[in-house]
Design a protein around this motif. Structure first.
Motif, PDB file in Angstrom:
ATOM      1  N   LYS A  86      73.986 -82.313 -80.217  1.00 42.47           N
ATOM      2  CA  LYS A  86      72.928 -83.026 -80.952  1.00 42.47           C
ATOM      3  C   LYS A  86      71.698 -82.138 -81.125  1.00 42.47           C
ATOM      4  O   LYS A  86      70.838 -82.403 -81.956  1.00 42.47           O
ATOM      5  CB  LYS A  86      72.549 -84.312 -80.211  1.00 42.47           C
ATOM      6  CG  LYS A  86      71.950 -84.076 -78.830  1.00 42.47           C
ATOM      7  CD  LYS A  86      71.631 -85.379 -78.108  1.00 42.47           C
ATOM      8  CE  LYS A  86      71.057 -85.084 -76.713  1.00 42.47           C
ATOM      9  NZ  LYS A  86      70.809 -86.327 -75.965  1.00 42.47           N
ATOM     10  N   HIS A  87      71.602 -81.075 -80.313  1.00 45.55           N
ATOM     11  CA  HIS A  87      70.460 -80.158 -80.399  1.00 45.55           C
ATOM     12  C   HIS A  87      70.631 -79.219 -81.590  1.00 45.55           C
ATOM     13  O   HIS A  87      71.736 -78.794 -81.907  1.00 45.55           O
ATOM     14  CB  HIS A  87      70.334 -79.334 -79.116  1.00 45.55           C
ATOM     15  CG  HIS A  87      70.131 -80.157 -77.886  1.00 45.55           C
ATOM     16  ND1 HIS A  87      68.930 -80.757 -77.584  1.00 45.55           N
ATOM     17  CD2 HIS A  87      70.983 -80.494 -76.879  1.00 45.55           C
ATOM     18  CE1 HIS A  87      69.048 -81.418 -76.448  1.00 45.55           C
ATOM     19  NE2 HIS A  87      70.285 -81.289 -76.000  1.00 45.55           N
ATOM     20  N   THR A  88      69.528 -78.876 -82.236  1.00 38.02           N
ATOM     21  CA  THR A  88      69.587 -77.934 -83.353  1.00 38.02           C
ATOM     22  C   THR A  88      69.258 -76.512 -82.907  1.00 38.02           C
ATOM     23  O   THR A  88      69.458 -75.561 -83.661  1.00 38.02           O
ATOM     24  CB  THR A  88      68.622 -78.346 -84.478  1.00 38.02           C
ATOM     25  OG1 THR A  88      67.311 -78.495 -83.920  1.00 38.02           O
ATOM     26  CG2 THR A  88      69.056 -79.667 -85.103  1.00 38.02           C
ATOM     27  N   SER A  89      68.742 -76.362 -81.680  1.00 43.66           N
ATOM     28  CA  SER A  89      68.504 -75.028 -81.129  1.00 43.66           C
ATOM     29  C   SER A  89      68.515 -75.109 -79.614  1.00 43.66           C
ATOM     30  O   SER A  89      68.363 -76.193 -79.039  1.00 43.66           O
ATOM     31  CB  SER A  89      67.170 -74.455 -81.624  1.00 43.66           C
ATOM     32  OG  SER A  89      66.097 -75.220 -81.118  1.00 43.66           O
ATOM     33  N   VAL A  90      68.700 -73.976 -78.964  1.00 38.17           N
ATOM     34  CA  VAL A  90      68.665 -73.897 -77.500  1.00 38.17           C
ATOM     35  C   VAL A  90      67.266 -73.446 -77.089  1.00 38.17           C
ATOM     36  O   VAL A  90      66.796 -72.382 -77.529  1.00 38.17           O
ATOM     37  CB  VAL A  90      69.730 -72.912 -76.968  1.00 38.17           C
ATOM     38  CG1 VAL A  90      69.526 -72.641 -75.482  1.00 38.17           C
ATOM     39  CG2 VAL A  90      71.128 -73.464 -77.221  1.00 38.17           C
ATOM     40  N   GLN A  91      66.595 -74.277 -76.290  1.00 38.45           N
ATOM     41  CA  GLN A  91      65.236 -73.962 -75.865  1.00 38.45           C
ATOM     42  C   GLN A  91      65.263 -72.983 -74.691  1.00 38.45           C
ATOM     43  O   GLN A  91      66.049 -73.132 -73.760  1.00 38.45           O
ATOM     44  CB  GLN A  91      64.498 -75.245 -75.445  1.00 38.45           C
ATOM     45  CG  GLN A  91      64.335 -76.262 -76.566  1.00 38.45           C
ATOM     46  CD  GLN A  91      63.536 -75.720 -77.735  1.00 38.45           C
ATOM     47  OE1 GLN A  91      62.472 -75.121 -77.558  1.00 38.45           O
ATOM     48  NE2 GLN A  91      64.058 -75.905 -78.948  1.00 38.45           N
ATOM     49  N   LEU A  92      64.388 -71.987 -74.756  1.00 38.68           N
ATOM     50  CA  LEU A  92      64.238 -71.077 -73.623  1.00 38.68           C
ATOM     51  C   LEU A  92      63.333 -71.733 -72.574  1.00 38.68           C
ATOM     52  O   LEU A  92      62.477 -72.555 -72.911  1.00 38.68           O
ATOM     53  CB  LEU A  92      63.611 -69.758 -74.084  1.00 38.68           C
ATOM     54  CG  LEU A  92      64.460 -68.918 -75.048  1.00 38.68           C
ATOM     55  CD1 LEU A  92      63.667 -67.720 -75.531  1.00 38.68           C
ATOM     56  CD2 LEU A  92      65.747 -68.462 -74.378  1.00 38.68           C
TER      57      LEU A  92
END
Length: 541
Positions: free
Chosen positions: A420-426
């Motif tokens: 469901k995420h559009t990017s991986v957060q650092l």
């Protein structure tokens, strides 16, 4: 346009880009502007095209062409959409201008290519409206060659026709990594004219088709545009030639043969064609794509779809409008099989059922990097059997999912779904997560960073046989066998390429062992400044 010095083949003089068109005797007429005189400066108007004009025009501006582009290839880009009335090829600038016979034809062309990016020799080509409303050219030798090509290929020049050898084409599909159906071929080839009959078969272990058009010019146009193109990215390459047959005799209408002029034919005893979930993968820059290419300069409404070049007078022939038909060709199969199709803009995959004792971000980066460029990987802190993998785009995410879902890694089958995420957060600065999140966006190990990389042609499913490359001369067979055995895997066979000892095939005891070895030994330092390259092979030893 940069300010460097160019040698323009049309003008034949070295000048800065501000004088690119000086002393040329051709004129481009632009709305609201006087045409330049013979020694005027057209380059300022030419520069305007780079900004991406929004108003439709009969003149099409084509950019980023290969250095060895020919007039015929440029013309073939526009031929399916209507007659071409003029052509200006600027080889030194890797650009061209095509003037269509009507604004509607130009709109169809730009609309189609805004969702189906043309690729010539692995190089994406950009198509947009020109600011110029008319193209006037001189009588230079280069321009005479362009006009000769136009006369030879354009259907409007009936005074000097070039007859096609046949209305029947022989189509061979090379590197058949995914199933290709009769319907898929019909949708692709119908863009160029009325397909009357088609037969698909296997001969000499190759998937082939015979396809008959209603006229020779349609056969000529489709051969020009489609020969050498990939149906899917990096595979299913079309090789097209004229058949010696003058007509096809079809006895049955089924998934192996079809006569659109005789819908009453029986279906025969043929078995249904097999479908495969991987068919759902919508790859670009192949012919079939699921979404407009990234970087499209225009978003055209559905009205700009291209209709078949010749509408069918036959009751049995239904040819959907393009590009909608081509763009969604893979999607119905996916929907029927319940195989998720990744929407544009979604490039994060959720990987579950991982072995929490052995999995690392680097291991997932190397494995998923076989099928696309991995930007970031996050192993979930409280649930280490799950991870998020962010690919560079939705197409690569689809490719990775279709190839790796269900494959065994560290003793457990991978389960891959769309996140469901559009990017991986650092992690925020000062909030370290034990190295469970890694950013690989600037990694030198990306396989697909270069547009048109040859790695696109070497995308294969995981197999027990691995392809090794970049082997230095001092490394011999026993060295590599010993290296791969050190992982605990069994080496079943090994073979250097006969003509090139920089490459070899090595067969492991199982696909799972091969996956482990690829992860462990890809980029392994073999000395002499050689790092081993490992990928899955389509061949066995």
């Amino acid at each position: 346009m940069d300010g460097s010095v160019h040698h323009d083949i049309t003008v034949g003089t070295k000048r800065g880009s501000d004088e690119l068109f000086s002393n040329a005797s051709y004129i481009m007429s632009s709305t609201g502007q006087e045409s330049s005189n013979a020694n005027g400066n057209d380059s300022k108007k030419f520069k305007g095209d780079i900004r991406g004009p929004s108003l439709p025009s009969r003149v099409i501006h084509i950019r980023k062409l290969p250095n060895d582009i020919t007039e015929t290839e440029v013309i073939s880009l526009g031929l399916p959409f209507g007659d071409i009335t003029n052509l200006l090829l600027l080889k030194a600038k890797n650009q061209a201008f095509l003037e269509m016979n009507s604004e509607e034809a130009a709109q169809n062309m730009v609309g189609y290519y805004s969702t189906m990016m043309p690729v010539i020799r692995h190089q994406p080509v950009y198509v947009q409206f020109s600011n110029h409303k008319e193209l006037k050219t001189d009588n230079s030798p280069n321009q005479e060659r362009a006009q000769a090509a136009l006369r030879a290929l354009s259907s409007s020049h009936v005074d000097t026709p070039v007859a096609a050898p046949s209305t029947v084409l022989r189509v061979v599909v090379e590197n058949l990594l995914y199933p290709v159906t009769l319907d898929a071929l019909c949708q692709i080839f119908s863009k160029f004219g009325t397909v009357l009959r088609i037969i698909i078969f296997t001969k000499n272990n190759q998937f082939q088709a015979l396809l008959q058009y209603s006229d020779g010019s349609s056969a000529q146009a489709s051969k020009l545009s489609l020969d050498g193109q990939n149906i899917y990215n990096g595979c299913c390459t079309l090789r097209i030639s004229f058949s010696k047959l003058t007509s096809l005799n079809v006895k049955y209408n089924n998934e192996k043969s079809r006569d659109f002029t005789r819908p009453e034919l029986p279906s025969g005893e043929s078995q249904p064609a097999m479908e495969h979930p991987a068919m759902a993968a919508a790859f670009t820059p192949g012919i079939i794509s699921a979404a407009p290419y990234a970087g499209a300069t225009h978003a055209f409404p559905p009205a700009f779809t291209i209709q078949p070049a010749v509408s069918s007078p036959y009751p049995g022939l239904t040819v959907p409008a393009l590009p909608g038909a081509l763009a969604s060709l893979a999607l119905p199969t996916a929907a029927r099989l319940g195989f998720p199709v990744i929407p544009a803009g979604h490039s994060v995959l959720l990987i579950s059922n991982l072995n929490p004792e052995r999995v690392t971000p680097h291991c997932l980066f190397i494995l998923f990097g076989v099928y696309g460029d991995v930007m970031r990987v996050k192993i979930l802190f409280n649930k280490k059997e799950n991870a998020l993998v962010q690919m560079s785009d939705s197409t690569q995410a689809q490719i990775a999912m279709s190839h790796l879902n269900g494959q065994r890694l560290h003793g457990k089958p991978l389960r891959i779904t769309l996140s469901k995420h559009t990017s991986v957060q650092l992690p925020r600065e000062g909030h370290e997560d034990q190295g469970l999140t890694k950013d690989f966006s600037s990694s030198p190990l990306h396989r697909f960073k270069k547009p048109g990389s040859k790695n696109y042609s070497n995308i294969f499913p995981p197999s027990a046989t691995l392809h090794l490359s970049n082997i230095p001369p001092s490394v011999v067979e026993d060295d590599l066998k010993r290296l791969f055995s050190s992982s605990g895997a069994a080496v079943k066979a090994f073979k250097f390429f006969q003509k090139d000892h920089k490459m070899a095939l090595i067969q492991m005891g199982s696909v799972e062992e091969a996956i482990d070895c690829l992860i462990q030994f890809h980029n392994h330092d073999l000395g002499e400044n050689h790092h081993l390259r490992v990928s899955f092979s389509k061949s066995s030893i």
